[in-house]
Design a protein around this motif. Structure first.
Motif, PDB file in Angstrom:
ATOM      1  N   ALA A 251      22.343 -57.638 -23.842  1.00  0.00           N
ATOM      2  CA  ALA A 251      23.359 -56.625 -24.129  1.00  0.00           C
ATOM      3  C   ALA A 251      23.074 -55.303 -23.427  1.00  0.00           C
ATOM      4  CB  ALA A 251      23.462 -56.404 -25.640  1.00  0.00           C
ATOM      5  N   ILE A 252      21.834 -55.096 -22.956  1.00  0.00           N
ATOM      6  CA  ILE A 252      21.536 -53.902 -22.156  1.00  0.00           C
ATOM      7  C   ILE A 252      22.421 -53.868 -20.920  1.00  0.00           C
ATOM      8  CG2 ILE A 252      19.790 -52.817 -20.668  1.00  0.00           C
ATOM      9  CD1 ILE A 252      17.681 -53.790 -22.621  1.00  0.00           C
ATOM     10  N   GLU A 253      22.561 -55.029 -20.266  1.00  0.00           N
ATOM     11  CA  GLU A 253      23.370 -55.122 -19.056  1.00  0.00           C
ATOM     12  C   GLU A 253      24.836 -54.820 -19.351  1.00  0.00           C
ATOM     13  OE1 GLU A 253      20.395 -58.676 -17.559  1.00  0.00           O
ATOM     14  OE2 GLU A 253      22.472 -59.117 -18.095  1.00  0.00           O
ATOM     15  N   ASP A 254      25.330 -55.324 -20.470  1.00  0.00           N
ATOM     16  CA  ASP A 254      26.726 -55.069 -20.849  1.00  0.00           C
ATOM     17  C   ASP A 254      26.969 -53.579 -21.060  1.00  0.00           C
ATOM     18  OD1 ASP A 254      27.748 -57.795 -21.009  1.00  0.00           O
ATOM     19  OD2 ASP A 254      26.486 -58.021 -22.782  1.00  0.00           O
ATOM     20  N   LEU A 255      26.076 -52.924 -21.812  1.00  0.00           N
ATOM     21  CA  LEU A 255      26.279 -51.516 -22.119  1.00  0.00           C
ATOM     22  C   LEU A 255      26.186 -50.662 -20.859  1.00  0.00           C
ATOM     23  CD1 LEU A 255      26.753 -49.196 -24.021  1.00  0.00           C
ATOM     24  CD2 LEU A 255      24.329 -49.247 -24.668  1.00  0.00           C
TER      25      LEU A 255
ATOM     26  N   GLY B 178      36.904 -62.619 -24.269  1.00  0.00           N
ATOM     27  CA  GLY B 178      36.207 -61.556 -24.982  1.00  0.00           C
ATOM     28  C   GLY B 178      36.636 -60.175 -24.547  1.00  0.00           C
ATOM     29  N   ILE B 179      36.077 -59.199 -25.233  1.00  0.00           N
ATOM     30  CA  ILE B 179      36.391 -57.802 -24.957  1.00  0.00           C
ATOM     31  C   ILE B 179      35.165 -56.962 -25.290  1.00  0.00           C
ATOM     32  CG2 ILE B 179      37.273 -57.191 -27.248  1.00  0.00           C
ATOM     33  CD1 ILE B 179      39.611 -55.777 -25.629  1.00  0.00           C
ATOM     34  N   TYR B 180      35.059 -55.810 -24.636  1.00  0.00           N
ATOM     35  CA  TYR B 180      33.939 -54.912 -24.885  1.00  0.00           C
ATOM     36  C   TYR B 180      34.462 -53.624 -25.499  1.00  0.00           C
ATOM     37  CZ  TYR B 180      29.267 -52.996 -24.428  1.00  0.00           C
ATOM     38  OH  TYR B 180      28.025 -52.494 -24.713  1.00  0.00           O
ATOM     39  N   VAL B 181      33.843 -53.197 -26.604  1.00  0.00           N
ATOM     40  CA  VAL B 181      34.229 -51.967 -27.292  1.00  0.00           C
ATOM     41  C   VAL B 181      33.134 -50.929 -27.057  1.00  0.00           C
ATOM     42  CG1 VAL B 181      34.877 -50.906 -29.473  1.00  0.00           C
ATOM     43  CG2 VAL B 181      35.416 -53.314 -29.059  1.00  0.00           C
ATOM     44  N   LEU B 182      33.507 -49.790 -26.475  1.00  0.00           N
ATOM     45  CA  LEU B 182      32.555 -48.705 -26.217  1.00  0.00           C
ATOM     46  C   LEU B 182      32.854 -47.554 -27.162  1.00  0.00           C
ATOM     47  CD1 LEU B 182      30.223 -47.834 -24.285  1.00  0.00           C
ATOM     48  CD2 LEU B 182      31.981 -46.652 -22.934  1.00  0.00           C
ATOM     49  N   LEU B 183      31.807 -47.080 -27.872  1.00  0.00           N
ATOM     50  CA  LEU B 183      31.948 -46.025 -28.874  1.00  0.00           C
ATOM     51  C   LEU B 183      31.086 -44.832 -28.496  1.00  0.00           C
ATOM     52  CD1 LEU B 183      31.389 -48.304 -31.999  1.00  0.00           C
ATOM     53  CD2 LEU B 183      33.591 -47.767 -30.948  1.00  0.00           C
ATOM     54  N   ASP B 184      31.497 -43.659 -28.970  1.00  0.00           N
ATOM     55  CA  ASP B 184      30.699 -42.452 -28.788  1.00  0.00           C
ATOM     56  C   ASP B 184      29.436 -42.541 -29.647  1.00  0.00           C
ATOM     57  OD1 ASP B 184      29.867 -39.580 -29.629  1.00  0.00           O
ATOM     58  OD2 ASP B 184      31.165 -39.259 -27.901  1.00  0.00           O
ATOM     59  N   GLY B 185      28.280 -42.278 -29.043  1.00  0.00           N
ATOM     60  CA  GLY B 185      27.017 -42.428 -29.750  1.00  0.00           C
ATOM     61  C   GLY B 185      26.714 -41.328 -30.743  1.00  0.00           C
ATOM     62  N   LYS B 186      27.445 -40.220 -30.704  1.00  0.00           N
ATOM     63  CA  LYS B 186      27.216 -39.118 -31.635  1.00  0.00           C
ATOM     64  C   LYS B 186      28.191 -39.114 -32.802  1.00  0.00           C
ATOM     65  CE  LYS B 186      25.071 -35.912 -28.351  1.00  0.00           C
ATOM     66  NZ  LYS B 186      25.152 -34.587 -27.694  1.00  0.00           N
ATOM     67  N   THR B 187      29.414 -39.628 -32.572  1.00  0.00           N
ATOM     68  CA  THR B 187      30.432 -39.590 -33.628  1.00  0.00           C
ATOM     69  C   THR B 187      30.926 -40.963 -34.048  1.00  0.00           C
ATOM     70  OG1 THR B 187      32.316 -39.472 -32.094  1.00  0.00           O
ATOM     71  CG2 THR B 187      31.241 -37.395 -32.684  1.00  0.00           C
ATOM     72  N   GLY B 188      30.669 -41.988 -33.231  1.00  0.00           N
ATOM     73  CA  GLY B 188      31.194 -43.317 -33.517  1.00  0.00           C
ATOM     74  C   GLY B 188      32.637 -43.506 -33.109  1.00  0.00           C
ATOM     75  N   SER B 189      33.239 -42.498 -32.488  1.00  0.00           N
ATOM     76  CA  SER B 189      34.640 -42.592 -32.087  1.00  0.00           C
ATOM     77  C   SER B 189      34.826 -43.641 -30.998  1.00  0.00           C
ATOM     78  CB  SER B 189      35.135 -41.243 -31.549  1.00  0.00           C
ATOM     79  OG  SER B 189      34.980 -40.233 -32.513  1.00  0.00           O
ATOM     80  N   PRO B 190      35.858 -44.493 -31.124  1.00  0.00           N
ATOM     81  CA  PRO B 190      36.145 -45.476 -30.068  1.00  0.00           C
ATOM     82  C   PRO B 190      36.543 -44.769 -28.769  1.00  0.00           C
ATOM     83  CG  PRO B 190      37.273 -46.061 -32.112  1.00  0.00           C
ATOM     84  CD  PRO B 190      36.762 -44.661 -32.289  1.00  0.00           C
TER      85      PRO B 190
ATOM     86  N   ILE C  69      27.451 -46.412 -28.104  1.00  0.00           N
ATOM     87  CA  ILE C  69      27.258 -47.675 -28.815  1.00  0.00           C
ATOM     88  C   ILE C  69      28.236 -48.667 -28.186  1.00  0.00           C
ATOM     89  CG2 ILE C  69      27.391 -48.879 -31.035  1.00  0.00           C
ATOM     90  CD1 ILE C  69      27.117 -46.062 -32.347  1.00  0.00           C
ATOM     91  N   GLY C  70      27.804 -49.887 -27.968  1.00  0.00           N
ATOM     92  CA  GLY C  70      28.700 -50.889 -27.402  1.00  0.00           C
ATOM     93  C   GLY C  70      28.567 -52.210 -28.118  1.00  0.00           C
ATOM     94  N   VAL C  71      29.686 -52.926 -28.235  1.00  0.00           N
ATOM     95  CA  VAL C  71      29.671 -54.263 -28.821  1.00  0.00           C
ATOM     96  C   VAL C  71      30.554 -55.169 -27.969  1.00  0.00           C
ATOM     97  CG1 VAL C  71      30.106 -55.703 -30.845  1.00  0.00           C
ATOM     98  CG2 VAL C  71      29.431 -53.304 -31.149  1.00  0.00           C
ATOM     99  N   LYS C  72      29.967 -56.264 -27.495  1.00  0.00           N
ATOM    100  CA  LYS C  72      30.782 -57.270 -26.818  1.00  0.00           C
ATOM    101  C   LYS C  72      31.139 -58.353 -27.815  1.00  0.00           C
ATOM    102  CE  LYS C  72      29.201 -60.028 -23.492  1.00  0.00           C
ATOM    103  NZ  LYS C  72      28.754 -60.451 -22.151  1.00  0.00           N
TER     104      LYS C  72
END
Length: 311
Positions: free
Chosen positions: A297-301, A83-95, A62-65
């Motif tokens: 946002a596809i490109e960002d992720l 800005g900043i980009y936050v990348l999270l684990d897609g199974k647990t939500g862990s940063p 999961i990603g959020v810019k």
């Protein structure tokens, strides 16, 4: 959780690898909700903007810019856009990572233009005109050179001295880069024309275009902005990064539709269709093609995943 700096992002996201990663991303199933747009009041100053751009790939990431735009920052010697980009684990939500946002954005934006060029420009394209001298300009030059055998570049900007300084910084023996103050002549002689400006008036005229050219429009990300005139849109086979984005934000497309020289159905394809082989790109050698991007946002992720893997 990792912190991925601007320098690390630039090193990780070399253009050949990033272009290919974006190609694969547009072929896959990414979820991209509508971005969030919020006005933020600033006491004694212009209203700021907070943008939140989420995307995810099921069971992977999961990603959020998060982007802020503070118009008065120039008075404080600060960039207006940060800005900043936050990348999270897609199974647990862990940063998993905090990634530098501006560098990620300029790299993925340039790579998307180069990806489009790989379908739309002539394979033998050697001459590039770069219109604009901002942060995107050197990135677009590098990205286009990764997709095509570009070896001669002209840079045009409203400030010739700025264009000249950028040209001297990028010029090499095997990669000639010069500044120009004659936009019409430079446009007529280019194989690829790339624009990254904040113009609200057309810069590229349809009367200048020559058979076989490819036009790449990266600026004009609001409906009231544009970098090409109606004649350019009318003469070209038009492609976009995403149809929804182009039909809600792209000034070059929306103003041409309002003028009656283009319809939504006239858009020949987007990056989903091009990468999946659902629409053909350049059909013949002397066709004029045009690509308009507003970003997704596809490109960002996809870029964040690659940066995380390599950092």
């Amino acid at each position: 959780m990792r912190i991925v700096s601007a320098a690390e992002v630039e090193t990780a996201l070399d253009y050949p690898s990033l272009i290919e990663r974006l190609r694969q991303a547009f072929r896959r199933d990414f979820q991209v909700p509508v971005r969030h747009h919020h006005d933020v009041e600033v006491t004694g100053g212009k209203t700021a903007t907070l943008l939140l751009m989420p995307a995810w790939q099921a069971d992977r990431h999961i990603g959020v810019k998060m982007v802020t735009i503070f118009p008065d920052n120039g008075e404080k010697s600060l960039p207006a856009v940060m800005g900043i980009y936050v990348l999270l684990d897609g199974k647990t939500g862990s940063p998993l990572a905090l990634i530098d946002g501006p560098t990620l954005t300029v790299r993925r934006t340039a790579a998307a233009s180069a990806l489009a060029s790989s379908y739309l420009s002539r394979p033998d394209a050697e001459r590039l005109l770069m219109v604009g001298t901002g942060a995107m300009a050197p990135q677009l030059i590098q990205a286009h050179a990764a997709a095509r055998p570009i070896c001669n570049v002209l840079i045009w900007g409203r400030d010739f001295d700025k264009a000249d300084r950028l040209a001297k910084r990028l010029n090499r023996k095997d990669f000639r880069v010069e500044a120009t103050d004659d936009l019409a002549a430079a446009a007529e002689g280019a194989h690829v024309i790339s624009c990254a400006t904040l113009s609200d008036q057309p810069l590229i005229r349809g009367d200048w275009l020559q058979p076989g050219q490819h036009i790449d429009l990266v600026g004009a990300f609001r409906p009231e902005m544009r970098e090409s005139d109606d004649k350019a849109i009318e003469r070209a086979r038009v492609f976009v990064d995403t149809r929804d984005g182009a039909l809600s934000e792209a000034g070059d497309v929306l103003q041409a539709i309002d003028a009656g020289v283009l319809t939504a159905e006239d858009i020949a394809g987007d990056l989903f269709e091009l990468t999946r082989g659902e629409r053909s790109g350049r059909r013949f050698y002397d066709q004029i093609t045009l690509f308009k991007s507003v970003g997704t946002a596809i490109e960002d992720l996809a870029a964040a995943q690659l940066a995380f893997e390599r950092s």
